[in-house]
Enzyme design. Structure first.
Site, PDB file in Angstrom:
ATOM      1  N   CYS A 142      -9.476   8.836  16.494  1.00 46.05           N
ATOM      2  CA  CYS A 142     -10.158  10.125  16.554  1.00 46.05           C
ATOM      3  C   CYS A 142      -9.892  10.835  17.891  1.00 46.05           C
ATOM      4  CB  CYS A 142     -11.657   9.880  16.397  1.00 46.05           C
ATOM      5  SG  CYS A 142     -12.662  11.345  16.553  1.00 46.05           S
ATOM      6  N   PHE A 191       2.271   1.580  -8.278  1.00 46.30           N
ATOM      7  CA  PHE A 191       2.146   0.567  -7.227  1.00 46.30           C
ATOM      8  C   PHE A 191       2.487  -0.835  -7.712  1.00 46.30           C
ATOM      9  CE2 PHE A 191      -1.180   3.446  -5.190  1.00 46.30           C
ATOM     10  CZ  PHE A 191      -0.233   3.999  -4.351  1.00 46.30           C
ATOM     11  N   ASN A 222      -0.432   9.740 -23.700  1.00 45.47           N
ATOM     12  CA  ASN A 222      -0.013   8.631 -22.841  1.00 45.47           C
ATOM     13  C   ASN A 222       1.122   7.871 -23.502  1.00 45.47           C
ATOM     14  OD1 ASN A 222      -0.574   6.910 -20.423  1.00 45.47           O
ATOM     15  ND2 ASN A 222      -0.840   5.351 -21.998  1.00 45.47           N
ATOM     16  N   ALA A 231      -2.064   7.176 -13.577  1.00 41.98           N
ATOM     17  CA  ALA A 231      -0.754   7.025 -12.931  1.00 41.98           C
ATOM     18  C   ALA A 231       0.378   7.679 -13.715  1.00 41.98           C
ATOM     19  CB  ALA A 231      -0.452   5.545 -12.725  1.00 41.98           C
ATOM     20  N   ILE A 254      -4.267   8.529  -6.151  1.00 43.66           N
ATOM     21  CA  ILE A 254      -4.559   8.809  -4.741  1.00 43.66           C
ATOM     22  C   ILE A 254      -3.483   9.709  -4.129  1.00 43.66           C
ATOM     23  CG2 ILE A 254      -5.814   6.629  -4.436  1.00 43.66           C
ATOM     24  CD1 ILE A 254      -3.354   5.566  -2.876  1.00 43.66           C
ATOM     25  N   HIS A 278     -10.941   7.301  -7.189  1.00 43.61           N
ATOM     26  CA  HIS A 278     -10.446   6.272  -6.281  1.00 43.61           C
ATOM     27  C   HIS A 278     -10.140   6.865  -4.900  1.00 43.61           C
ATOM     28  CE1 HIS A 278      -9.044   3.913 -10.084  1.00 43.61           C
ATOM     29  NE2 HIS A 278     -10.336   3.824  -9.894  1.00 43.61           N
ATOM     30  N   CYS A 292     -17.582   8.685  14.517  1.00 44.06           N
ATOM     31  CA  CYS A 292     -18.366   9.929  14.645  1.00 44.06           C
ATOM     32  C   CYS A 292     -18.356  10.772  13.376  1.00 44.06           C
ATOM     33  CB  CYS A 292     -17.887  10.760  15.830  1.00 44.06           C
ATOM     34  SG  CYS A 292     -16.347  11.664  15.516  1.00 44.06           S
ATOM     35  N   LEU A 301       4.548  13.429 -21.289  1.00 48.62           N
ATOM     36  CA  LEU A 301       3.509  14.389 -20.900  1.00 48.62           C
ATOM     37  C   LEU A 301       4.074  15.777 -20.603  1.00 48.62           C
ATOM     38  CD1 LEU A 301       1.201  12.473 -18.384  1.00 48.62           C
ATOM     39  CD2 LEU A 301       0.459  13.690 -20.416  1.00 48.62           C
ATOM     40  N   CYS A 349     -13.600  10.842  19.769  1.00 48.54           N
ATOM     41  CA  CYS A 349     -14.322   9.650  20.251  1.00 48.54           C
ATOM     42  C   CYS A 349     -13.465   8.385  20.249  1.00 48.54           C
ATOM     43  CB  CYS A 349     -15.570   9.434  19.389  1.00 48.54           C
ATOM     44  SG  CYS A 349     -15.210   8.691  17.790  1.00 48.54           S
TER      45      CYS A 349
HETATM   46 ZN   LIG Z   1     -14.668  10.235  16.154  1.00 49.06          ZN
END
Ligand SMILES: [Zn+2]
Length: 261
Positions: A168, A50, A229, A39, A120, A136, A147, A248, A171
């Site tokens: 989707c 977070f 760090n 992070a 993320i 992660h 699908c 950093l 589908c």
């Molecule tokens: Zn689908």
């Protein structure tokens, strides 16, 4: 005292420091460099931690136990997509940092094998890094749970903006980004472990090494490890371990200048 806190070391008592110039020389001499990021590499970009005082969980009162719980998501995906819209609106306003860009240049120069990240926010991909192992997961790709149709980030973002819960186009199945939820296995740990054990230099950037299993990777390295760090890190001192408690971006600005990249 928790089991984790007993293995946190205070770097101020350590002798194994390293200058940006020495770091540059080690990077130039190495042939298989692997970087691991947490992070701390993204907070300078403006990605809220977070769980920190200004984190999305706190300011918008999201409950991470619900938002990222896979069973809760399958039962009712709306809280997760409320969080996601907020998160993506934050990500829209930020750019990769000096350090993200340094790592992307290092890879382009053929000096870096891969980046293993716990984040993320896909800032490595946006900076131009190609070989990214997101343990992660992240929002860079998503897929239909029925699908399996895979979508890139732009298609995902368009669908999140167009519907409360995206489905989707083929589908009508529920779409889920490739973020690892509680109750799901982390991604790419075998590949990450193989890269780390074969590396001849490892960088650990902006991670306090407290979130497992990713935190176990530096101990697998059979090569020098350079940790940059702010604050304590859960890695024992050792003859081949170097600790830098500095900003950093300032550090890698100097490393990049010394390497002329
Ligand atoms: Zn689908």
């Amino acid at each position: 005292m928790s089991p984790l806190s007993s293995c946190i070391y205070n770097k101020t008592s350590m002798q194994s420091r390293i200058t940006p110039q020495e770091c540059a020389q080690m990077l130039i001499a190495a042939e298989r460099v692997v970087a691991m990021t947490g992070a701390g590499i993204s907070t300078a970009a403006g990605v809220p931690d977070f769980r920190g005082p200004k984190g999305l969980y706190v300011t918008r009162r999201y409950d991470p136990e619900t938002v990222f719980d896979i069973d809760a998501f399958l039962h009712d995906p709306e809280p997760f997509y409320d969080f996601t819209r907020d998160f993506l609106s934050v990500v829209d306003t930020i750019e990769p940092t000096v350090t993200h860009q340094f790592l992307a240049r290092l890879e382009r120069e053929g000096e870096l094998r891969c980046v293993v990240t716990q984040n993320i926010d896909f800032l490595h991909q946006r900076a131009g890094s190609e070989n990214v192992i997101s343990v992660h997961g992240d929002y860079w790709t998503s897929r239909c749970l029925r699908c399996g149709l895979e979508s890139d980030f732009q298609a995902f973002k368009d669908r999140v903006e167009a519907a409360t819960v995206p489905h989707c186009p083929d589908c009508d199945g529920l779409i889920k980004p490739d973020v690892v939820f509680f109750g799901e296995a982390v991604k790419g740990m075998d590949q990450a472990a193989a890269e780390v054990t074969e590396a001849d230099l490892m960088l650990v950037l902006g991670s306090s090494l407290t979130v497992y299993p990713a935190a176990s990777l530096p101990a697998m390295a059979r090569c020098p490890v350079i940790v940059v760090n702010r604050g304590p890190v859960g890695l024992a001192p050792g003859p081949d371990r170097f600790f830098v408690d500095e900003d950093l971006d300032e550090f890698f600005q100097t490393v990049g200048a010394a390497m002329k990249i």
